[in-house]
Scaffold this active site. Sequence first.
Site, PDB file in Angstrom:
ATOM      1  N   HIS A   1     -26.731 -55.156 -47.831  1.00  0.00           N
ATOM      2  CA  HIS A   1     -25.620 -54.858 -48.724  1.00  0.00           C
ATOM      3  C   HIS A   1     -24.797 -53.692 -48.249  1.00  0.00           C
ATOM      4  O   HIS A   1     -23.640 -53.551 -48.617  1.00  0.00           O
ATOM      5  CB  HIS A   1     -26.133 -54.673 -50.153  1.00  0.00           C
ATOM      6  CG  HIS A   1     -26.471 -55.984 -50.767  1.00  0.00           C
ATOM      7  ND1 HIS A   1     -25.512 -56.800 -51.306  1.00  0.00           N
ATOM      8  CD2 HIS A   1     -27.632 -56.660 -50.839  1.00  0.00           C
ATOM      9  CE1 HIS A   1     -26.079 -57.911 -51.709  1.00  0.00           C
ATOM     10  NE2 HIS A   1     -27.368 -57.856 -51.442  1.00  0.00           N
TER      11      HIS A   1
ATOM     12  N   CYS B   1      10.870 -67.007 -28.480  1.00  0.00           N
ATOM     13  CA  CYS B   1       9.449 -66.689 -28.312  1.00  0.00           C
ATOM     14  C   CYS B   1       9.182 -65.737 -27.147  1.00  0.00           C
ATOM     15  O   CYS B   1       8.049 -65.367 -26.895  1.00  0.00           O
ATOM     16  CB  CYS B   1       8.603 -67.952 -28.175  1.00  0.00           C
ATOM     17  SG  CYS B   1       8.961 -68.910 -26.710  1.00  0.00           S
TER      18      CYS B   1
ATOM     19  N   ARG C   1      10.728 -60.876 -12.635  1.00  0.00           N
ATOM     20  CA  ARG C   1      10.091 -60.171 -13.757  1.00  0.00           C
ATOM     21  C   ARG C   1       8.762 -59.545 -13.369  1.00  0.00           C
ATOM     22  O   ARG C   1       8.212 -58.708 -14.098  1.00  0.00           O
ATOM     23  CB  ARG C   1       9.904 -61.125 -14.962  1.00  0.00           C
ATOM     24  CG  ARG C   1       8.954 -62.272 -14.710  1.00  0.00           C
ATOM     25  CD  ARG C   1       9.003 -63.304 -15.836  1.00  0.00           C
ATOM     26  NE  ARG C   1       7.899 -63.159 -16.792  1.00  0.00           N
ATOM     27  CZ  ARG C   1       7.567 -64.092 -17.685  1.00  0.00           C
ATOM     28  NH1 ARG C   1       8.253 -65.217 -17.770  1.00  0.00           N
ATOM     29  NH2 ARG C   1       6.563 -63.897 -18.492  1.00  0.00           N
TER      30      ARG C   1
ATOM     31  N   GLU D   1      14.999 -71.352 -21.112  1.00  0.00           N
ATOM     32  CA  GLU D   1      14.692 -70.166 -20.301  1.00  0.00           C
ATOM     33  C   GLU D   1      15.327 -70.229 -18.913  1.00  0.00           C
ATOM     34  O   GLU D   1      14.985 -69.436 -18.035  1.00  0.00           O
ATOM     35  CB  GLU D   1      13.171 -69.922 -20.227  1.00  0.00           C
ATOM     36  CG  GLU D   1      12.321 -71.130 -19.884  1.00  0.00           C
ATOM     37  CD  GLU D   1      10.827 -70.855 -19.962  1.00  0.00           C
ATOM     38  OE1 GLU D   1      10.405 -69.697 -20.067  1.00  0.00           O
ATOM     39  OE2 GLU D   1      10.055 -71.836 -19.898  1.00  0.00           O
TER      40      GLU D   1
ATOM     41  N   ASN E   1      11.928 -63.944 -21.481  1.00  0.00           N
ATOM     42  CA  ASN E   1      11.351 -63.314 -20.287  1.00  0.00           C
ATOM     43  C   ASN E   1      11.887 -63.984 -19.030  1.00  0.00           C
ATOM     44  O   ASN E   1      12.363 -63.332 -18.106  1.00  0.00           O
ATOM     45  CB  ASN E   1       9.820 -63.422 -20.302  1.00  0.00           C
ATOM     46  CG  ASN E   1       9.218 -62.944 -21.602  1.00  0.00           C
ATOM     47  OD1 ASN E   1       9.811 -62.137 -22.302  1.00  0.00           O
ATOM     48  ND2 ASN E   1       8.056 -63.458 -21.952  1.00  0.00           N
ATOM     49  N   ASP E   2      11.811 -65.307 -19.021  1.00  0.00           N
ATOM     50  CA  ASP E   2      12.318 -66.028 -17.861  1.00  0.00           C
ATOM     51  C   ASP E   2      13.835 -66.111 -17.871  1.00  0.00           C
ATOM     52  O   ASP E   2      14.468 -66.042 -16.826  1.00  0.00           O
ATOM     53  CB  ASP E   2      11.695 -67.429 -17.793  1.00  0.00           C
ATOM     54  CG  ASP E   2      10.316 -67.378 -17.163  1.00  0.00           C
ATOM     55  OD1 ASP E   2      10.155 -66.678 -16.144  1.00  0.00           O
ATOM     56  OD2 ASP E   2       9.385 -68.016 -17.701  1.00  0.00           O
TER      57      ASP E   2
HETATM   58  C1  PEP Z   1       9.368 -66.559 -21.639  1.00  0.00           C
HETATM   59  O1  PEP Z   1       9.607 -66.889 -20.495  1.00  0.00           O
HETATM   60  O2  PEP Z   1      10.076 -65.783 -22.299  1.00  0.00           O
HETATM   61  C2  PEP Z   1       8.170 -67.085 -22.310  1.00  0.00           C
HETATM   62  C3  PEP Z   1       7.983 -66.925 -23.605  1.00  0.00           C
HETATM   63  O3  PEP Z   1       7.216 -67.716 -21.573  1.00  0.00           O
HETATM   64  P1  PEP Z   1       6.274 -66.976 -20.523  1.00  0.00           P
HETATM   65  O4  PEP Z   1       6.389 -65.502 -20.762  1.00  0.00           O
HETATM   66  O5  PEP Z   1       4.916 -67.506 -20.776  1.00  0.00           O
HETATM   67  O6  PEP Z   1       6.852 -67.405 -19.227  1.00  0.00           O
HETATM   68 MG    MG Z   2       8.646 -68.536 -19.550  1.00  0.00          MG
END
Ligand code: PEP
Ligand code: MG
Length: 549
Positions: free
Chosen positions: A189, A502, A465, A431, A454-455
């Site tokens: 407990h 995303c 990157r 992307e 990101n891409d």
């Molecule tokens: C992106 O490219 O922004 C993405 C979300 O995918 P990853 O970072 O996996 O390439």
């Molecule tokens: Mg990507």
Amino acid sequence: MMMTYEGKSVFEGIAIGKLAVYRKVEQSVKRIKVEDPEAEIARYADAREKACAELGVLYDKAVKEVGESGAEIFEAHQMMVEDGDFIDSAENIIRTEGVNAEFAIAQTGDNFSAMFAGMDDEYFRGRAADVKDISERIIRILSGGAAGGILADEPVIVVADDLAPSETVQMDKDKILSFVTVHGSANSHTSILAKTMAIPAIIGADIPLSDEVDGKIGIVDGFEGKVYVDPDPETLQKKQALLEKEMKRKELLLQLKGKENVTLDGQKINIYANIGNTRDLALVLQNDAGGIGLFRSEFIYLGSQDYPTEEEQFAIYKQVAQTMAGRKVIIRTLDIGADKQADYFELPHEENPAMGLRAIRICLTRPEVFRTQLRAILRASAYGKISIMFPMIISVKEVKKIKDILAAVKAELDSEGIAYDHEIETGIMIETPAAVMVAEELAKEVDFFSVGTNDLTQYTLAIDRQNASLDEFYDPHHPAILRMLQMIADAAHKGGAWAGICGELGADLSLTKEFLAMGYDELSVSPGMILPVRKAVRETDVAEYKKVR
Ligand code: PEP
Ligand code: MG
């Protein structure tokens, strides 16, 4: 000198403060011959009544502090006080040996607790402490002792051999930062109460209950199951930072859990989580995500020595879908290549991998790998709300090819009589600059877009990157990117698709207003950013912002 002790964490979190070793006041019970055993039996009955009354008070206190389920133990204790077997045994000792009630109860308590301790079942072993606890309570009442108040005036980390539930509940909760015990089980407990109180706790710690610990400064790290005594300045600083982060998160949680993602002027947006594997699910739930906006499925491939089978993948996707219980789960098909390499793919060496054979390009050149994944995702879609998303798209032609393959896989499942969600949503990642330029046409082919910033930043700005020496040039706030983001949202809506982000930029709080003004329908961020983004959304007035933009 800093000392580190290890144990088993029963609740995560960080506590920093003074360590207080809790030493039980051992009640020494003397065996005394009595003239009138019946009088002892009457004393015992009277003490039982008082014990039950005390337990009733503790029950009420616990209900207020830790809720109904955490308080149940005191009801259980009341039942144990009144337990016929226990009473028979104690009364029998009083009568046959002609001894005082205290001694008879101590003896019975020892016997019963030894009996529980010897049981195979972990639950019953945990009850040994409860028996001891109730017999000590009755003995204390018989010998006229008051229920002990415990602890200092400043909040402390309680270090003990083991703690009885009654001991923990009598403690002033505001004065407890954490529990550390040498004994105790995960079902004890103490751990249940610690979990209910949401404070870090460690059991089975190899910590000495002496002055080496008592009164010293300590850190309990419930994430790694460690206790630091007399920490060095570096450790202290590190854990302090962790504690502050935790506190901020908890504060946000309290304020924002269960709240809508809605702006001051009523615009709604979905906030989903990005995950890489099923271990992240706990964080997704803890942070109150509305769904999963990006499941980077390539981690299943990266964590494997060979191509993961349909069954292996199915089990994982199904688990995610079931855990999310009807909330959306967007599974991105494998995005291998470039920075994510798996040897068994035996991809040719490339001069320029970021621009090479990666992601959807692999899927389209190796349809058998692609089909296996699609089958697994479709089959899992019968267990929740799954969407499929394709990465690195550059053309309508590609999307049409993908749709043909998907249709063929669905037909295959139909002919095998295997269930899947016939309405499953499909989407693509935006992307590449090419996808942005043909976004209007793409939107007619799919249900949604999710921008991989990101891409997109890498390909638009022509900046690798992965290359840290280019960090000062990698600028996702570049007007080219921001204008593209607006174009993407507009194109999606024109073509009847919804639009999300995303990539990492989706969690950039300085841009939340901007994304809302652009009309984005969803932001998918790392679990820890969900509540901060929710906060930013709830503080935004989009109409006002559009005036000054
Ligand atoms: C992106 O490219 O922004 C993405 C979300 O995918 P990853 O970072 O996996 O390439
Ligand atoms: Mg990507």
